[in-house]
Motif scaffolding. Structure first.
Motif, PDB file in Angstrom:
ATOM      1  N   LEU A   1      24.685  30.029 -21.399  1.00 17.18           N
ATOM      2  CA  LEU A   1      23.651  29.104 -20.946  1.00 17.18           C
ATOM      3  C   LEU A   1      23.429  29.283 -19.453  1.00 17.18           C
ATOM      4  O   LEU A   1      24.348  29.099 -18.659  1.00 17.18           O
ATOM      5  N   THR A   2      22.217  29.672 -19.070  1.00 18.92           N
ATOM      6  CA  THR A   2      21.889  29.754 -17.650  1.00 18.92           C
ATOM      7  C   THR A   2      20.943  28.615 -17.307  1.00 18.92           C
ATOM      8  O   THR A   2      20.119  28.214 -18.128  1.00 18.92           O
ATOM      9  N   SER A   3      21.085  28.110 -16.084  1.00 15.79           N
ATOM     10  CA  SER A   3      20.286  26.953 -15.675  1.00 15.79           C
ATOM     11  C   SER A   3      20.233  26.879 -14.164  1.00 15.79           C
ATOM     12  O   SER A   3      21.129  27.352 -13.471  1.00 15.79           O
TER      13      SER A   3
ATOM     14  N   LEU B   1      19.674  17.729 -17.639  1.00  9.54           N
ATOM     15  CA  LEU B   1      19.298  18.251 -18.955  1.00  9.54           C
ATOM     16  C   LEU B   1      20.357  19.221 -19.474  1.00  9.54           C
ATOM     17  O   LEU B   1      20.718  19.185 -20.655  1.00  9.54           O
ATOM     18  N   THR B   2      20.873  20.057 -18.611  1.00 10.05           N
ATOM     19  CA  THR B   2      21.870  21.050 -19.019  1.00 10.05           C
ATOM     20  C   THR B   2      23.133  20.376 -19.542  1.00 10.05           C
ATOM     21  O   THR B   2      23.723  20.821 -20.530  1.00 10.05           O
ATOM     22  N   ARG B   3      23.530  19.299 -18.910  1.00  6.99           N
ATOM     23  CA  ARG B   3      24.702  18.545 -19.405  1.00  6.99           C
ATOM     24  C   ARG B   3      24.463  18.034 -20.817  1.00  6.99           C
ATOM     25  O   ARG B   3      25.362  18.088 -21.663  1.00  6.99           O
ATOM     26  N   ARG B   4      23.279  17.546 -21.088  1.00  9.54           N
ATOM     27  CA  ARG B   4      22.954  17.051 -22.437  1.00  9.54           C
ATOM     28  C   ARG B   4      22.940  18.191 -23.449  1.00  9.54           C
ATOM     29  O   ARG B   4      23.382  18.036 -24.580  1.00  9.54           O
ATOM     30  N   ILE B   5      22.410  19.328 -23.036  1.00  9.37           N
ATOM     31  CA  ILE B   5      22.382  20.496 -23.927  1.00  9.37           C
ATOM     32  C   ILE B   5      23.797  20.916 -24.287  1.00  9.37           C
ATOM     33  O   ILE B   5      24.099  21.181 -25.459  1.00  9.37           O
TER      34      ILE B   5
ATOM     35  N   ALA C   1      29.187  39.536 -24.585  1.00  8.07           N
ATOM     36  CA  ALA C   1      29.126  38.276 -25.337  1.00  8.07           C
ATOM     37  C   ALA C   1      28.075  38.360 -26.433  1.00  8.07           C
ATOM     38  O   ALA C   1      28.314  37.942 -27.580  1.00  8.07           O
ATOM     39  N   PHE C   2      26.918  38.946 -26.109  1.00  9.53           N
ATOM     40  CA  PHE C   2      25.853  39.078 -27.108  1.00  9.53           C
ATOM     41  C   PHE C   2      26.261  40.040 -28.212  1.00  9.53           C
ATOM     42  O   PHE C   2      25.922  39.830 -29.377  1.00  9.53           O
ATOM     43  N   ALA C   3      26.994  41.082 -27.871  1.00  7.32           N
ATOM     44  CA  ALA C   3      27.490  42.016 -28.886  1.00  7.32           C
ATOM     45  C   ALA C   3      28.464  41.316 -29.827  1.00  7.32           C
ATOM     46  O   ALA C   3      28.613  41.728 -30.985  1.00  7.32           O
ATOM     47  N   ASN C   4      29.105  40.253 -29.337  1.00  6.25           N
ATOM     48  CA  ASN C   4      30.013  39.450 -30.162  1.00  6.25           C
ATOM     49  C   ASN C   4      29.313  38.236 -30.759  1.00  6.25           C
ATOM     50  O   ASN C   4      29.962  37.269 -31.145  1.00  6.25           O
ATOM     51  N   ASN C   5      27.967  38.295 -30.795  1.00  6.64           N
ATOM     52  CA  ASN C   5      27.137  37.302 -31.462  1.00  6.64           C
ATOM     53  C   ASN C   5      26.978  35.973 -30.734  1.00  6.64           C
ATOM     54  O   ASN C   5      26.687  34.950 -31.352  1.00  6.64           O
ATOM     55  N   ALA C   6      27.158  35.943 -29.416  1.00  8.59           N
ATOM     56  CA  ALA C   6      26.880  34.715 -28.674  1.00  8.59           C
ATOM     57  C   ALA C   6      25.368  34.492 -28.649  1.00  8.59           C
ATOM     58  O   ALA C   6      24.584  35.442 -28.631  1.00  8.59           O
ATOM     59  N   ALA C   7      24.969  33.243 -28.637  1.00  4.73           N
ATOM     60  CA  ALA C   7      23.559  32.876 -28.484  1.00  4.73           C
ATOM     61  C   ALA C   7      23.237  32.801 -26.994  1.00  4.73           C
ATOM     62  O   ALA C   7      24.133  32.731 -26.157  1.00  4.73           O
ATOM     63  N   ARG C   8      21.947  32.777 -26.682  1.00  2.00           N
ATOM     64  CA  ARG C   8      21.501  32.751 -25.283  1.00  2.00           C
ATOM     65  C   ARG C   8      20.468  31.656 -25.109  1.00  2.00           C
ATOM     66  O   ARG C   8      19.489  31.588 -25.862  1.00  2.00           O
ATOM     67  N   LEU C   9      20.680  30.781 -24.133  1.00  3.67           N
ATOM     68  CA  LEU C   9      19.706  29.750 -23.804  1.00  3.67           C
ATOM     69  C   LEU C   9      19.517  29.734 -22.298  1.00  3.67           C
ATOM     70  O   LEU C   9      20.490  29.699 -21.536  1.00  3.67           O
ATOM     71  N   ALA C  10      18.272  29.771 -21.866  1.00  2.00           N
ATOM     72  CA  ALA C  10      17.942  29.696 -20.448  1.00  2.00           C
ATOM     73  C   ALA C  10      17.161  28.423 -20.189  1.00  2.00           C
ATOM     74  O   ALA C  10      16.171  28.156 -20.855  1.00  2.00           O
ATOM     75  N   VAL C  11      17.610  27.635 -19.228  1.00  4.28           N
ATOM     76  CA  VAL C  11      16.887  26.456 -18.784  1.00  4.28           C
ATOM     77  C   VAL C  11      16.264  26.843 -17.446  1.00  4.28           C
ATOM     78  O   VAL C  11      16.971  27.058 -16.468  1.00  4.28           O
ATOM     79  N   ARG C  12      14.963  26.985 -17.424  1.00  3.54           N
ATOM     80  CA  ARG C  12      14.258  27.469 -16.234  1.00  3.54           C
ATOM     81  C   ARG C  12      13.605  26.308 -15.508  1.00  3.54           C
ATOM     82  O   ARG C  12      12.842  25.568 -16.096  1.00  3.54           O
TER      83      ARG C  12
END
Length: 150
Positions: A15-17, A24-28, A76-87
């Motif tokens: 998670l990048t933010s 918002l990031t804390r809630r996510i 991490a992505f190769a190990n199936n981690a998801a990606r979320l960006a809060v811009r």
């Protein structure tokens, strides 16, 4: 988390933010764990720190990026981690900075991020981007409104 990102139980999340979007990031993060996330790894950026780089950073520093960070994200992505960006960065943040430095930094980041980006653009992982309208953004969109209204 459940619909837009489709996070699965046990799946890690990168998670990048921006710091501006911290509430918002804390809630996510809370809802990711409630949905069964394995490990949520938040990575933050900050407009003032970004400006400090462009104002005071050594010239040679604009030709490289944190490859180790992007390599870790790719792993991490190769190990199936998801990606979320809060811009939520100020869209005009670098407008008064040296355009050559901005271009060089963007090029270095683009090259370093490529292995991780391939997993995203190839739809090998679940990912999403969430917009967070911070005050700088709101002032640009609604320049005649008071800050709290904008």
């Amino acid at each position: 988390i459940k619909v837009g990102l489709q996070l699965r139980p046990g799946q890690d999340l990168v998670l990048t933010s921006s710091i501006a979007a911290l509430p918002l990031t804390r809630r996510i993060v809370e809802h990711a764990y409630k949905a069964g996330a394995g490990l949520v790894t938040p990575i933050f950026n900050d407009d003032e720190m970004t400006l400090a780089r462009f104002r005071y950073g050594a010239d040679a520093g604009f030709d490289h990026a944190a490859g180790w960070l992007y390599e870790g994200m790719a792993k991490a992505f190769a190990n199936n981690a998801a990606r979320l960006a809060v811009r939520g960065e100020d869209p005009s943040l670098l407008s008064a900075q040296d355009p050559a430095k901005v271009a060089r930094a963007n090029k270095a980041n683009s090259i370093a991020y490529q292995p991780a980006l391939e997993k995203i653009t190839g739809f090998d992982i679940n990912w999403n981007i969430v917009a967070y309208p911070d005050l700088a953004w709101a002032r640009q969109v609604f320049p005649d409104d008071a800050d709290d209204v904008a």
